[in-house]
Design an enzyme around this catalytic site. Sequence first.
Site, PDB file in Angstrom:
ATOM      1  N   GLU A 127      -5.350 -20.799  16.863  1.00  0.00           N
ATOM      2  CA  GLU A 127      -4.767 -21.075  18.029  1.00  0.00           C
ATOM      3  C   GLU A 127      -3.231 -20.420  18.116  1.00  0.00           C
ATOM      4  O   GLU A 127      -2.618 -20.294  17.180  1.00  0.00           O
ATOM      5  CB  GLU A 127      -4.594 -22.436  18.351  1.00  0.00           C
ATOM      6  CG  GLU A 127      -5.673 -23.280  18.013  1.00  0.00           C
ATOM      7  CD  GLU A 127      -5.501 -24.844  18.145  1.00  0.00           C
ATOM      8  OE1 GLU A 127      -4.499 -25.247  18.426  1.00  0.00           O
ATOM      9  OE2 GLU A 127      -6.554 -25.530  18.173  1.00  0.00           O
ATOM     10  N   LYS A 129       0.642 -20.667  18.611  1.00  0.00           N
ATOM     11  CA  LYS A 129       1.581 -21.806  18.618  1.00  0.00           C
ATOM     12  C   LYS A 129       2.714 -21.764  19.771  1.00  0.00           C
ATOM     13  O   LYS A 129       3.296 -20.924  19.959  1.00  0.00           O
ATOM     14  CB  LYS A 129       2.112 -21.565  17.042  1.00  0.00           C
ATOM     15  CG  LYS A 129       3.229 -22.730  16.888  1.00  0.00           C
ATOM     16  CD  LYS A 129       3.895 -22.825  15.372  1.00  0.00           C
ATOM     17  CE  LYS A 129       4.356 -24.050  15.119  1.00  0.00           C
ATOM     18  NZ  LYS A 129       5.460 -24.358  16.095  1.00  0.00           N
ATOM     19  N   ASP A 131       5.304 -22.357  22.447  1.00  0.00           N
ATOM     20  CA  ASP A 131       6.701 -22.666  22.243  1.00  0.00           C
ATOM     21  C   ASP A 131       7.227 -23.656  23.276  1.00  0.00           C
ATOM     22  O   ASP A 131       7.702 -22.838  24.472  1.00  0.00           O
ATOM     23  CB  ASP A 131       7.449 -21.440  22.176  1.00  0.00           C
ATOM     24  CG  ASP A 131       8.743 -21.593  21.324  1.00  0.00           C
ATOM     25  OD1 ASP A 131       9.100 -22.560  20.674  1.00  0.00           O
ATOM     26  OD2 ASP A 131       9.562 -20.645  21.137  1.00  0.00           O
ATOM     27  N   GLU A 187       1.110 -29.238  24.068  1.00  0.00           N
ATOM     28  CA  GLU A 187       1.988 -28.553  24.413  1.00  0.00           C
ATOM     29  C   GLU A 187       2.708 -28.663  25.843  1.00  0.00           C
ATOM     30  O   GLU A 187       1.910 -27.975  26.757  1.00  0.00           O
ATOM     31  CB  GLU A 187       2.299 -27.311  23.797  1.00  0.00           C
ATOM     32  CG  GLU A 187       3.719 -26.848  23.313  1.00  0.00           C
ATOM     33  CD  GLU A 187       4.177 -27.509  22.053  1.00  0.00           C
ATOM     34  OE1 GLU A 187       3.697 -28.140  21.529  1.00  0.00           O
ATOM     35  OE2 GLU A 187       5.184 -26.981  21.502  1.00  0.00           O
ATOM     36  N   TYR A 239      -4.161 -29.392  22.404  1.00  0.00           N
ATOM     37  CA  TYR A 239      -4.594 -28.984  21.174  1.00  0.00           C
ATOM     38  C   TYR A 239      -5.151 -30.094  20.063  1.00  0.00           C
ATOM     39  O   TYR A 239      -5.549 -29.623  19.020  1.00  0.00           O
ATOM     40  CB  TYR A 239      -3.836 -27.993  20.625  1.00  0.00           C
ATOM     41  CG  TYR A 239      -2.203 -28.377  20.408  1.00  0.00           C
ATOM     42  CD1 TYR A 239      -1.862 -29.494  19.805  1.00  0.00           C
ATOM     43  CD2 TYR A 239      -1.165 -27.655  21.209  1.00  0.00           C
ATOM     44  CE1 TYR A 239      -0.456 -30.143  19.824  1.00  0.00           C
ATOM     45  CE2 TYR A 239       0.098 -28.052  21.101  1.00  0.00           C
ATOM     46  CZ  TYR A 239       0.469 -29.236  20.320  1.00  0.00           C
ATOM     47  OH  TYR A 239       1.663 -29.549  20.143  1.00  0.00           O
ATOM     48  N   LYS A 328       4.151 -18.101  11.274  1.00  0.00           N
ATOM     49  CA  LYS A 328       5.320 -17.981  12.149  1.00  0.00           C
ATOM     50  C   LYS A 328       5.336 -16.477  12.343  1.00  0.00           C
ATOM     51  O   LYS A 328       5.215 -15.742  11.242  1.00  0.00           O
ATOM     52  CB  LYS A 328       6.389 -18.585  12.068  1.00  0.00           C
ATOM     53  CG  LYS A 328       6.371 -20.057  11.745  1.00  0.00           C
ATOM     54  CD  LYS A 328       6.510 -20.811  13.143  1.00  0.00           C
ATOM     55  CE  LYS A 328       7.860 -20.804  13.758  1.00  0.00           C
ATOM     56  NZ  LYS A 328       8.532 -22.079  12.997  1.00  0.00           N
ATOM     57  N   CYS A 422      31.753  11.375  33.119  1.00  0.00           N
ATOM     58  CA  CYS A 422      30.576  11.148  32.112  1.00  0.00           C
ATOM     59  C   CYS A 422      31.018  11.385  30.752  1.00  0.00           C
ATOM     60  O   CYS A 422      31.754  12.468  30.464  1.00  0.00           O
ATOM     61  CB  CYS A 422      29.521  12.067  32.503  1.00  0.00           C
ATOM     62  SG  CYS A 422      28.164  12.582  31.394  1.00  0.00           S
ATOM     63  N   CYS A 425      29.575  15.032  29.878  1.00  0.00           N
ATOM     64  CA  CYS A 425      29.973  16.539  30.615  1.00  0.00           C
ATOM     65  C   CYS A 425      31.050  16.256  31.339  1.00  0.00           C
ATOM     66  O   CYS A 425      31.528  17.377  32.035  1.00  0.00           O
ATOM     67  CB  CYS A 425      28.713  16.884  31.460  1.00  0.00           C
ATOM     68  SG  CYS A 425      28.361  15.810  32.895  1.00  0.00           S
ATOM     69  N   CYS A 440      25.973   9.554  36.462  1.00  0.00           N
ATOM     70  CA  CYS A 440      26.587  10.797  36.166  1.00  0.00           C
ATOM     71  C   CYS A 440      26.102  11.911  37.341  1.00  0.00           C
ATOM     72  O   CYS A 440      25.007  12.099  37.647  1.00  0.00           O
ATOM     73  CB  CYS A 440      26.407  11.501  34.790  1.00  0.00           C
ATOM     74  SG  CYS A 440      26.763  13.077  34.731  1.00  0.00           S
ATOM     75  N   CYS A 446      24.617  18.494  33.061  1.00  0.00           N
ATOM     76  CA  CYS A 446      25.062  17.407  32.039  1.00  0.00           C
ATOM     77  C   CYS A 446      24.057  17.735  30.643  1.00  0.00           C
ATOM     78  O   CYS A 446      22.974  17.608  31.084  1.00  0.00           O
ATOM     79  CB  CYS A 446      24.986  15.962  32.564  1.00  0.00           C
ATOM     80  SG  CYS A 446      25.300  14.859  31.168  1.00  0.00           S
TER      81      CYS A 446
HETATM   82  S1  IVH Z   1      -1.128 -29.118  15.980  1.00  0.00           S
HETATM   83  C1  IVH Z   1      -1.828 -32.096  13.497  1.00  0.00           C
HETATM   84  N1  IVH Z   1      -1.235 -26.888  17.595  1.00  0.00           N
HETATM   85  O1  IVH Z   1       4.012 -27.244  16.927  1.00  0.00           O
HETATM   86  C2  IVH Z   1      -0.707 -31.232  13.797  1.00  0.00           C
HETATM   87  N2  IVH Z   1       0.748 -27.879  17.270  1.00  0.00           N
HETATM   88  O2  IVH Z   1       5.186 -27.396  14.212  1.00  0.00           O
HETATM   89  C3  IVH Z   1      -0.351 -31.416  15.155  1.00  0.00           C
HETATM   90  N3  IVH Z   1       2.568 -26.717  18.543  1.00  0.00           N
HETATM   91  O3  IVH Z   1       4.896 -30.703  17.088  1.00  0.00           O
HETATM   92  C4  IVH Z   1       0.199 -30.092  15.701  1.00  0.00           C
HETATM   93  N4  IVH Z   1       1.186 -25.169  19.125  1.00  0.00           N
HETATM   94  O4  IVH Z   1       4.742 -29.098  19.115  1.00  0.00           O
HETATM   95  C5  IVH Z   1      -0.717 -27.896  16.846  1.00  0.00           C
HETATM   96  N5  IVH Z   1      -1.733 -25.063  18.888  1.00  0.00           N
HETATM   97  C6  IVH Z   1      -1.012 -25.899  18.444  1.00  0.00           C
HETATM   98  C7  IVH Z   1       0.430 -25.969  18.384  1.00  0.00           C
HETATM   99  C8  IVH Z   1       1.129 -26.970  18.061  1.00  0.00           C
HETATM  100  C9  IVH Z   1       2.357 -25.446  19.221  1.00  0.00           C
HETATM  101  C10 IVH Z   1       3.741 -27.277  18.178  1.00  0.00           C
HETATM  102  C11 IVH Z   1       3.839 -28.852  18.169  1.00  0.00           C
HETATM  103  C12 IVH Z   1       3.881 -29.210  16.924  1.00  0.00           C
HETATM  104  C13 IVH Z   1       4.789 -28.148  16.122  1.00  0.00           C
HETATM  105  C14 IVH Z   1       4.399 -28.409  14.751  1.00  0.00           C
END
Ligand code: IVH
Length: 685
Positions: A127, A129, A131, A187, A239, A328, A422, A425, A440, A446
Amino acid sequence: MNNNTPENIVGKVEKLHKQLHYHNHKYYVEDDPEIPDSEYDKLLRELQAIEEEYPETLTEDSPSQRVGAAPLGEFTQVKHLLPMLSLANAFSEKELIAFEKRLKDRLVSLDDKENTEEDKMLEFAVEPKLDGLAVSLLYKKGILVQGATRGDGETGENITENVRTINSIPLKLIGNHIPETLEVRGEVYMPKASFEKLNQVARENDEKTFVNPRNAAAGSLRQLDSRKTAKRKLAMYCYATGLIEGMELPTTHYDALQQLASWGFRICPDIKVVKGVAGCIQYYEEIGTKRDNLAYDIDGVVYKINQLDLQKELGFVSRAPRWAIAHKFPAQEEMTVVEDIEFQIGRTGALTPVARLKPVFVGGVTVTNATLHNMDEIRRKDVRVGDTVIVRRAGDVIPEVARIVPHLRPEHTQIISMPENCPICDSKVEQIEGEAVARCSGGLFCGAQSKQSIKHFASRKALDIDGLGDKLVEQLFDEKLIENISDLYGLETEQLADLERMGEKSAQNLIDALQQSKTPTLARFIYSLGIREVGETTAKSLANHYRSLDALKQTDEENLQKVDDVGPIVASHVVSFFQQDHNNDVIDALLKAGVTPQEPEQIESEMALKLTGKIYVLTGTFTAMKRTEAKTQLEALGAKVTGSVSKNTTAVIAGEKAGSKRTKAEKLGVSVFDENKLMELLGSN
Ligand code: IVH
């Protein structure tokens, strides 16, 4: 309202709830609206009117509750029914291999001698991650009763009122087998486009901007006044689950997420199932290349053992599950010092301030320069030589100075101003009122502009001269072997072979490549001239319309505006380009050297014809581009893109999670294309 018996009112409210929940889900979860916004608003106003007249009909799952409620004094604390875990991080393949080994060592159930190597390959749900901020939602009998932040994992803040305002969070679940109690985790984030818009408005009103979408989401979600949250465009992807009572989940994480989707939760469409760490790494790279085009910010990917019984067997250590890991991306922001600020001159003379930086490793590469865009940006960010700054490098985007760190500013710094002449030139620098860029005025006198124009001429989308990269252009120009693009065709093998870092062979290769570049399509040729604001698409339109260089040279502004996507500004740039003697001299020299633009017969005109008269409907989500982008590209090829399916529709182009439009197409016998077919139509497959 007639016949306002209590039963009638209740019936009406129920019907409106159902309609509004349904259309809200279509719009915000499936991204596939069925009715126009105005129609939705009408239904909502109808409901609000009833709720005002009969307050006893107002319930907490009412679609009217998304507008926010009266401000709170403070957030109360709530205990999560199951703790909210966090994730261990990995930054390298080595760490991932170690992760997989730990899993295999622990999982005795895999040890069965009967198991083949294939069976022993672990299956991962993979998945993005996201933000944003982790949020836990609590549903009782299918009704949203509580929303909470993660807090310390055990206890979080009660943000129920704020959560209710987020349209992609169901207030009431749909579908079957709804559990008595359900905790869902996910999230909450701000889509990149909403973040840009929010900051744009803040800038226009001279208000403070947010540093990134994550901070904007956090700031929006932690408002005591939920009416303010309601005004921010937040979204949620789910998630994970917490406590569930009264219902058994399927046996895999992936299927559990599908189950959540069936109850109305929004699940990220980029989630997949892969085998082994090799599959995970492939996914990491795949998402890495897509990252900039995703509608949401991510800072890595997450791998989770897919089998729920194996998750259970593995358990967790110190608040993080053993069965999952976050991989990451390298940090996209780092701190460094501005050693100097210089002005670079572009192909059209635009002066771009560039910060020369103390080298810093960011986003996976060492960065020594970062763009400051223009003077307005410098002023807004107040960047000065000596400042400590945050440099940002997102994907393939040019590194930029995101912001300064005010408290680290040394004494006696100077405000940067635009040079009057410039730096290359010495011609006057001109700034047109109301435009952010200064230019310019030297044109091709130039050196910087000349070099850029030659680089552009040789570039991939222009004449695509193999082996003639930016460095070599600089070298040829500095050695005075060329002054403009037509001089390229007068180069001789011996001259080239004498250059530093060039041999006989590369010299001959370049001469061959130049020879090969002599028959470009007319569209490429027009593009390669570097006329201001004439990009690839406009060049194609011009070539298709005028069909010869002579015809284009002789036209006027009025006539030009009849061409697709040519407005008054582009028209004036084209005319003024051909009015300048030195441009015509260069073109004549090119033609004399044997460059012969190929007038469009089939290729490009066929492209335009290919989609002219075709009517498409786009639905669902695509992986390679956003729907709006697909629409623009299809239209550029002559197609019409509409919102509703009828028997006149050529085809419905369905991405992932396509819903009713696809069904309707099938019912009407209209063709349904997938994303591959779309890419084929756009000619980029
Ligand atoms: S699972 C059982 N899945 O990452 C584990 N977390 O560093 C629970 N996060 O607090 C988290 N995308 O805010 C999970 N696809 C994803 C995620 C995700 C972002 C964040 C979440 C969590 C933090 C952990």
